[in-house]
Design an enzyme around this catalytic site. Structure first.
Site, PDB file in Angstrom:
ATOM      1  N   VAL A 131     -69.229   0.022 -68.861  1.00 50.59           N
ATOM      2  CA  VAL A 131     -68.738  -1.211 -68.232  1.00 50.59           C
ATOM      3  C   VAL A 131     -67.218  -1.276 -68.298  1.00 50.59           C
ATOM      4  O   VAL A 131     -66.637  -1.356 -69.389  1.00 50.59           O
ATOM      5  CB  VAL A 131     -69.342  -2.449 -68.908  1.00 50.59           C
ATOM      6  CG1 VAL A 131     -68.814  -3.726 -68.264  1.00 50.59           C
ATOM      7  CG2 VAL A 131     -70.857  -2.397 -68.812  1.00 50.59           C
TER       8      VAL A 131
ATOM      9  N   GLY B  57     -63.587  -1.180 -68.890  1.00 52.32           N
ATOM     10  CA  GLY B  57     -62.973  -0.461 -69.999  1.00 52.32           C
ATOM     11  C   GLY B  57     -63.661  -0.760 -71.308  1.00 52.32           C
ATOM     12  O   GLY B  57     -63.130  -0.471 -72.384  1.00 52.32           O
TER      13      GLY B  57
ATOM     14  N   ILE C 135     -71.840  -1.399 -73.581  1.00 53.27           N
ATOM     15  CA  ILE C 135     -72.015  -2.721 -74.215  1.00 53.27           C
ATOM     16  C   ILE C 135     -73.399  -3.301 -73.958  1.00 53.27           C
ATOM     17  O   ILE C 135     -73.705  -4.412 -74.389  1.00 53.27           O
ATOM     18  CB  ILE C 135     -70.940  -3.723 -73.741  1.00 53.27           C
ATOM     19  CG1 ILE C 135     -71.022  -3.947 -72.228  1.00 53.27           C
ATOM     20  CG2 ILE C 135     -69.547  -3.247 -74.143  1.00 53.27           C
ATOM     21  CD1 ILE C 135     -70.089  -5.027 -71.728  1.00 53.27           C
TER      22      ILE C 135
ATOM     23  N   LYS D 280     -69.289  -8.612 -59.204  1.00 53.90           N
ATOM     24  CA  LYS D 280     -69.401  -7.699 -58.069  1.00 53.90           C
ATOM     25  C   LYS D 280     -70.154  -8.366 -56.920  1.00 53.90           C
ATOM     26  O   LYS D 280     -69.802  -8.231 -55.742  1.00 53.90           O
ATOM     27  CB  LYS D 280     -70.114  -6.414 -58.505  1.00 53.90           C
ATOM     28  CG  LYS D 280     -70.027  -5.267 -57.504  1.00 53.90           C
ATOM     29  CD  LYS D 280     -68.586  -4.801 -57.348  1.00 53.90           C
ATOM     30  CE  LYS D 280     -68.483  -3.558 -56.476  1.00 53.90           C
ATOM     31  NZ  LYS D 280     -68.581  -2.301 -57.221  1.00 53.90           N
TER      32      LYS D 280
ATOM     33  N   GLU E  72     -73.814   0.521 -60.545  1.00 54.02           N
ATOM     34  CA  GLU E  72     -72.531   0.116 -61.120  1.00 54.02           C
ATOM     35  C   GLU E  72     -72.499   0.398 -62.617  1.00 54.02           C
ATOM     36  O   GLU E  72     -73.482   0.147 -63.338  1.00 54.02           O
ATOM     37  CB  GLU E  72     -72.332  -1.387 -60.890  1.00 54.02           C
ATOM     38  CG  GLU E  72     -70.925  -1.877 -61.127  1.00 54.02           C
ATOM     39  CD  GLU E  72     -70.014  -1.624 -59.932  1.00 54.02           C
ATOM     40  OE1 GLU E  72     -68.797  -1.798 -60.091  1.00 54.02           O
ATOM     41  OE2 GLU E  72     -70.525  -1.271 -58.851  1.00 54.02           O
ATOM     42  N   ASP E  73     -71.373   0.910 -63.082  1.00 55.56           N
ATOM     43  CA  ASP E  73     -71.081   1.028 -64.512  1.00 55.56           C
ATOM     44  C   ASP E  73     -72.188   1.757 -65.290  1.00 55.56           C
ATOM     45  O   ASP E  73     -72.665   1.286 -66.326  1.00 55.56           O
ATOM     46  CB  ASP E  73     -70.834  -0.364 -65.110  1.00 55.56           C
ATOM     47  CG  ASP E  73     -69.560  -0.989 -64.592  1.00 55.56           C
ATOM     48  OD1 ASP E  73     -68.786  -0.291 -63.927  1.00 55.56           O
ATOM     49  OD2 ASP E  73     -69.331  -2.190 -64.831  1.00 55.56           O
TER      50      ASP E  73
ATOM     51  N   ASN F 274     -56.118   2.339 -64.952  1.00 53.40           N
ATOM     52  CA  ASN F 274     -55.835   0.904 -65.050  1.00 53.40           C
ATOM     53  C   ASN F 274     -56.069   0.410 -66.473  1.00 53.40           C
ATOM     54  O   ASN F 274     -56.986   0.869 -67.136  1.00 53.40           O
ATOM     55  CB  ASN F 274     -56.744   0.118 -64.085  1.00 53.40           C
ATOM     56  CG  ASN F 274     -56.039  -0.213 -62.776  1.00 53.40           C
ATOM     57  OD1 ASN F 274     -54.833  -0.360 -62.753  1.00 53.40           O
ATOM     58  ND2 ASN F 274     -56.795  -0.315 -61.708  1.00 53.40           N
TER      59      ASN F 274
END
Length: 760
Positions: A81, A83, A87, A99, A141-142, A291
């Protein structure tokens, strides 16, 4: 303000944002009538059996009778997830909801976020396959690598709907478009360049493969991970990394970068040193995409190499590689043709659409958002800005066409112009406008005096304005009350407190007294009265703006409009003696903003005054990069039989004669002015069949009642009334305005100051 405080404040605000007034960021809203027994019998039993049987007989009809065709699942197991790392599924839910929010506001796609508590890739795949019939598309995602590669590869083969792991392909598509344009600027061909990619995760692998599809030669690509160059000397590589093994004696990034034409960083901050940048070829291309801190600081890179072409993942530097440029519109195009997958042709269609859009003149909204007079294709602009409202059309159309041409579309679009019009209607124009306005304000924030700063809403708005960099708030009121409120509500900010009663303001008070007495000595104001008035916030705050101690003023939280306006008029002149007017902005979902005038100042108006107000409002609306389409409002349509109508008709005649370029007509009833279907019955009108966005009312009473009714019904966001015609930027908020309303009005105040400075 120290970093620890900022972090703590951000934490409190983020938690409150997600918790209040309703937990979470998304909700389900019925799309059909549901008020009567008949409605419910059609929605559920017995009526629902009919579409069920139609779908049973022909499964493809599920797109005709359900929301499947505009519904995407955002799915994660929470193992990678942002940075935050692994988790877990539940902790990843706020990100997945976020999202979903982006899908909705940028492309009008509905989303269910689904967090699956399963790390075993095969079990995860079976769960996704089991729920897939609900959705028209799936956004993974992630999910951590290398499992992400395996999961996506299998699901793409085994599911008949578009699926994409955005962490991989989003960055790849946007950076590929940027790469094509940067190479054009550098006058290099992709088949000739040498590239170094630092990072070998999911995004890096996807980027590299897409670059190869565009013509990059595999032997000219060096990929590095945390252990160095992926070459023949390396052991224990994953299947994904093995694909990029190359026969070279170079082992480190520092060795690999020598003579390279392109560096793509998807790794960690500051790994590309100025020395390494100097070792690259002429006109080097650097994509520092880590980032929040890139592989090399933008300013340092430009200082080191004047010829560098650089992109980052940050919004505060040119050429931001931002996934929001891609995924909403890619799925939009895929859903609209009921594609069975998102294939390479569709991704390349998106790449070329983004690259081509960068070479076209940008809209006024984009220029306004970035406070620019022009923005043209070049080193500082070779990838579109996220604010560009053309993205939904260009990218979605390109993806839809590629799906049809490559044979994966189940629905064929034949009228592309009609499709483009449908896409434009999906845009939430009000949200884009607000983001553009706030972005422009941030580029040159001004000192905005906020009165009644002891009130929670005003104080909280001041905090947001300061944190967001929209304005430099000045808290006007009694220091004791403001400090008490800050402690009570746990709001800490460094904005100055301006207390008119304090000795520290004695010099200002003397200056203000002299001005007010001189200005009002022939209007009944004695020096004694001037001394008394200046001790009041209602007079002191406008005097701050008049005397240059503040740039703008937002006032009126605890008083009626008229009582707030009186001291302002005693202090502030109108521009060249012109009429003062109030404009209220109405923002409605998916619609362009509507401007109501005069909602607050002139109780009675004649034709000449209406003409003057209309000209002022037209000029002001144009300053927001919006074309004014003005309707003169009355109780009838082109009949000219009532007193109200006659003066509106007279005003129209004057404007048609003296301002022929202005789009204005009337008299019109408001429902007709705002409805293209009703306007077609008046083909002679200068408005044509496009609705008006500026409504000029025949008097203040009708305008005020209309705006108050809309505000009371809570059917739209309201900003204002905004005063036009004043010599100084002064704006009066509604009594008991919300935090959001105060922030928006203060934003308009900052833009007002910027506009006046530009005109000088």
């Amino acid at each position: 303000m120290d970093d620890k405080y900022k972090k703590n404040q951000l934490r409190r605000d983020a938690l409150n944002y997600h918790k209040e007034p309703t937990a979470g960021k998304i909700e389900v809203i019925p799309s059909k009538p549901h008020n009567t027994q008949r409605d419910l019998s059609l929605a559920y039993s017995p009526g629902v059996a009919e579409p069920c049987m139609e779908i049973y007989k022909e499964p493809s009809r599920v797109y005709d009778y359900t929301s499947k065709g505009n519904l995407v699942a955002v799915i994660s197991n929470g193992t990678a997830v942002l940075g935050l790392g692994d988790i877990g599924a539940e902790a990843s839910k706020p990100v997945m909801e976020g999202k979903g929010l982006l899908f909705k506001i940028f492309a009008d796609i509905n989303v269910f976020d689904i967090e699956i508590n399963e790390k075993d890739p095969d079990k995860f795949i079976e769960i996704v396959k089991g729920i897939a019939p609900t959705f028209g598309g799936i956004n993974l995602e992630d999910i951590k690598a290398p499992e992400a590669f395996y999961i996506e590869e299998r699901l793409k083969k085994e599911l008949p709907i578009p699926l994409m792991h955005d962490d991989q392909h989003g960055t790849a598509i946007i950076s590929a478009a940027a790469l094509l344009n940067a190479l054009e600027l550098a006058q290099k061909k992709i088949e000739d360049i040498r590239m170094v990619i630092n990072g070998a995760g999911a995004a890096a692998v996807s980027c590299a493969k897409l670059y190869l599809s565009l013509g990059l030669k595999k032997e000219n690509l060096l990929m590095c991970d945390s252990k160095g160059v992926i070459n023949l000397h390396r052991e224990g590589l994953t299947k994904e990394k093995e694909f990029f093994v190359i026969d070279t004696d170079k082992n480190t990034l520092e060795e690999a970068i020598i003579g390279a034409d392109v560096f793509v960083g998807l790794s960690a901050a500051n790994v590309l040193t100025p020395h390494m940048l100097l070792q690259m070829s002429e006109k080097p291309i650097v994509f520092a995409l880590a980032n929040p801190n890139p592989e090399i600081d933008y300013n340092l890179a430009v200082k080191t190499r004047k010829d560098v072409l650089i992109a980052t993942g940050r919004s505060d530097f040119p050429n931001q590689v931002n996934n929001v440029l891609g995924f909403p519109y890619i799925f939009r195009g895929a859903l609209d043709v009921q594609a069975t997958e998102i294939n390479e042709a569709m991704k390349l269609g998106a790449v070329h659409a983004l690259a081509d859009l960068s070479k076209e003149p940008v809209s006024e909204v984009v220029l306004m958002a970035y406070n620019l007079k022009k923005l043209t294709f070049g080193p500082d602009y070779f990838i579109p800005k996220p604010f560009d409202e053309r993205l939904i059309v260009r990218v979605s159309v390109a993806v839809a066409k590629a799906a049809i041409e490559s044979g994966v579309a189940q629905k064929i679009i034949t009228d592309w112009q009609e499709y483009e019009e449908i896409l434009i209607e999906r845009i939430r124009k009000d949200d884009k406008l607000l983001r553009a306005l706030q972005n422009k304000a941030r580029l040159n924030p001004k000192r905005v005096a906020l009165v009644n700063a002891e009130e929670y809403n005003v104080l909280k708005a001041a905090q947001i304005l300061e944190q967001e960099g929209i304005a430099k708030p000045l808290l006007v009121g009694w220091r004791k009350d403001i400090e008490y409120a800050k402690n009570k509500y746990g709001i800490e900010l460094e904005a100055p407190i301006i207390d008119p009663s304090e000795d520290s303001q004695s010099e200002n008070r003397k200056k203000y007294i002299d001005f007010l007495w001189k200005k009002g000595e022939r209007k009944g104001i004695t020096r004694y009265q001037a001394e008394r008035f200046v001790k009041e916030r209602g007079y002191f705050a406008p005097l701050m703006v008049q005397m240059g101690d503040a740039d703008a003023l937002v006032i009126g939280f605890a008083k009626s409009f008229k009582s707030t306006l009186k001291p302002i008029q005693a202090v502030i002149e109108t521009n060249d003696g012109r009429t003062l007017a109030g404009v209220t902005i109405v923002l409605m979902n998916k619609k362009s903003p509507i401007f109501l005038c005069d909602t607050s100042i002139n109780e009675q108006t004649d034709a000449k005054k209406i003409v003057e107000i209309t000209r002022m409002v037209e000029e002001w609306v144009k300053s927001l990069a919006i074309e004014p389409r003005i309707a003169m409002i009355s109780t009838e349509n082109f009949t000219n039989s009532t007193t109200f109508s006659k003066k509106m008709v007279e005003a129209v005649k004057i404007l048609h004669k003296e301002n022929p370029e202005m789009i204005v007509d009337g008299e019109l009833q408001p429902d007709v002015a705002l409805n293209e279907d009703m306007l077609k019955y008046y083909p002679f009108s200068k408005l044509g069949q496009e609705p008006a966005n500026v409504l000029i009312f025949p008097d203040q009473v009708s305008a005020n009642i209309s705006s108050k009714m809309i505000r009371g019904l809570k059917t739209a966001q309201m900003i204002g009334p905004i005063l036009v015609g004043t010599e100084k930027p002064i704006h009066i908020m509604q009594m008991n305005s919300s935090v959001e309303e105060i922030v928006q009005l203060a934003t308009m105040a900052v833009l007002d100051v910027q506009r006046r400075e530009t005109k000088k």
